[in-house]
Motif scaffolding. Structure first.
Motif, mmCIF file in Angstrom:
data_model
loop_
_atom_site.group_PDB
_atom_site.id
_atom_site.type_symbol
_atom_site.label_atom_id
_atom_site.label_comp_id
_atom_site.label_asym_id
_atom_site.label_seq_id
_atom_site.Cartn_x
_atom_site.Cartn_y
_atom_site.Cartn_z
ATOM 1 N N GLY A 34 -29.254 -37.876 -18.994
ATOM 2 C CA GLY A 34 -28.479 -36.939 -19.795
ATOM 3 C C GLY A 34 -29.173 -35.601 -19.867
ATOM 4 N N VAL A 35 -28.498 -34.658 -20.489
ATOM 5 C CA VAL A 35 -29.075 -33.322 -20.630
ATOM 6 C C VAL A 35 -30.263 -33.379 -21.577
ATOM 7 C CG1 VAL A 35 -26.881 -32.149 -20.123
ATOM 8 C CG2 VAL A 35 -27.535 -32.599 -22.510
ATOM 9 N N THR A 36 -31.057 -32.337 -21.550
ATOM 10 C CA THR A 36 -32.196 -32.242 -22.445
ATOM 11 C C THR A 36 -31.727 -32.327 -23.897
ATOM 12 O OG1 THR A 36 -34.163 -30.948 -22.982
ATOM 13 C CG2 THR A 36 -32.163 -29.698 -22.504
ATOM 14 N N ALA A 39 -34.909 -40.120 -17.367
ATOM 15 C CA ALA A 39 -34.872 -39.078 -16.340
ATOM 16 C C ALA A 39 -33.483 -38.446 -16.352
ATOM 17 C CB ALA A 39 -35.182 -39.661 -14.967
ATOM 18 N N SER A 40 -33.411 -37.146 -16.422
ATOM 19 C CA SER A 40 -32.132 -36.452 -16.611
ATOM 20 C C SER A 40 -31.061 -36.844 -15.598
ATOM 21 C CB SER A 40 -32.327 -34.934 -16.614
ATOM 22 O OG SER A 40 -32.978 -34.527 -15.422
ATOM 23 N N CYS A 41 -31.386 -36.889 -14.324
ATOM 24 C CA CYS A 41 -30.453 -37.294 -13.256
ATOM 25 C C CYS A 41 -29.060 -36.694 -13.456
ATOM 26 C CB CYS A 41 -30.376 -38.815 -13.160
ATOM 27 S SG CYS A 41 -31.910 -39.535 -12.580
ATOM 28 N N THR A 71 -24.569 -39.096 -24.019
ATOM 29 C CA THR A 71 -23.626 -37.979 -24.104
ATOM 30 C C THR A 71 -23.478 -37.547 -25.553
ATOM 31 O OG1 THR A 71 -21.703 -39.397 -24.424
ATOM 32 C CG2 THR A 71 -22.320 -38.907 -22.152
ATOM 33 N N GLY A 72 -22.997 -36.326 -25.746
ATOM 34 C CA GLY A 72 -22.778 -35.877 -27.110
ATOM 35 C C GLY A 72 -22.292 -34.448 -27.177
#
Length: 177
Positions: free
Chosen positions: A20-22, A91-93, A115-116
């Motif tokens: 996911g995103v940072t 890991a962001s991937c 997610t969010g």
């Protein structure tokens, strides 16, 4: 299969990538998942070369070329853990191509996509301390993000709530795979 992994219906040889995103809580949820499953945990940020950390610390987004050595290092860990007890790595991937690259080394890898809402994630980023990734890079992360596709092995889990609630949702979703 350990008692924990059997309890949660997740195979002990499985490698799970929390993506996911940072600011979505990959590290926190990844550690909690690993603990719940009795699996080793690895922090994806630790696989970044120093040049990548310096670039991100300066507020400069990484490009595909920057991410290559990082993905190779994460892929090596994932491959080593598959069939040897499993594991969880944060890991962001963010791109499908990055996930495909990991699947090429370890076809059975599974992704938990955190997610969010952007506002919630930004709020959490601004309140954390000691992390090299500034909140200013959140827009570039969302711009790069390619969510899991239906043909990709994995689950999407909303990050609203406490880390324990998020982890419980992730475990339930993984049981459904």
């Amino acid at each position: 299969m350990s008692t924990r992994t059997a309890r949660y219906g997740v195979g002990s040889q499985r490698v799970i990538v929390v993506m996911g995103v940072t600011g979505t809580g990959k590290t926190t949820v990844g550690r909690l998942l690993a603990e719940a499953l009795g699996l080793p945990y690895a922090e994806g940020d630790a696989f970044h070369p120093a040049a990548n950390v310096a670039k991100m610390s300066a507020g400069i987004p990484l490009d595909d070329e920057d991410r290559g050595p990082w993905l190779d290092a994460v892929g090596e860990w994932v491959h080593d853990r598959a069939g040897h007890g499993g594991g969880v790595v944060a890991a962001s991937c963010l791109k499908r191509a990055y996930r495909d690259r990991l699947r090429a080394t370890t076809p059975g890898v599974v992704f938990v996509h955190l997610t969010g809402e952007r506002a919630l994630i930004e709020e959490r980023m601004r309140s954390r301390t000691g992390h090299f990734m500034p909140a200013t890079l959140l827009d570039s992360q969302f711009a790069t993000l390619e969510p899991l596709r239906p043909d990709e092995p994995g689950v999407a889990v909303d990050v609203a709530g406490t880390p324990e609630e998020i982890t419980a949702r992730a475990l339930a979703a993984l049981r459904g795979l």
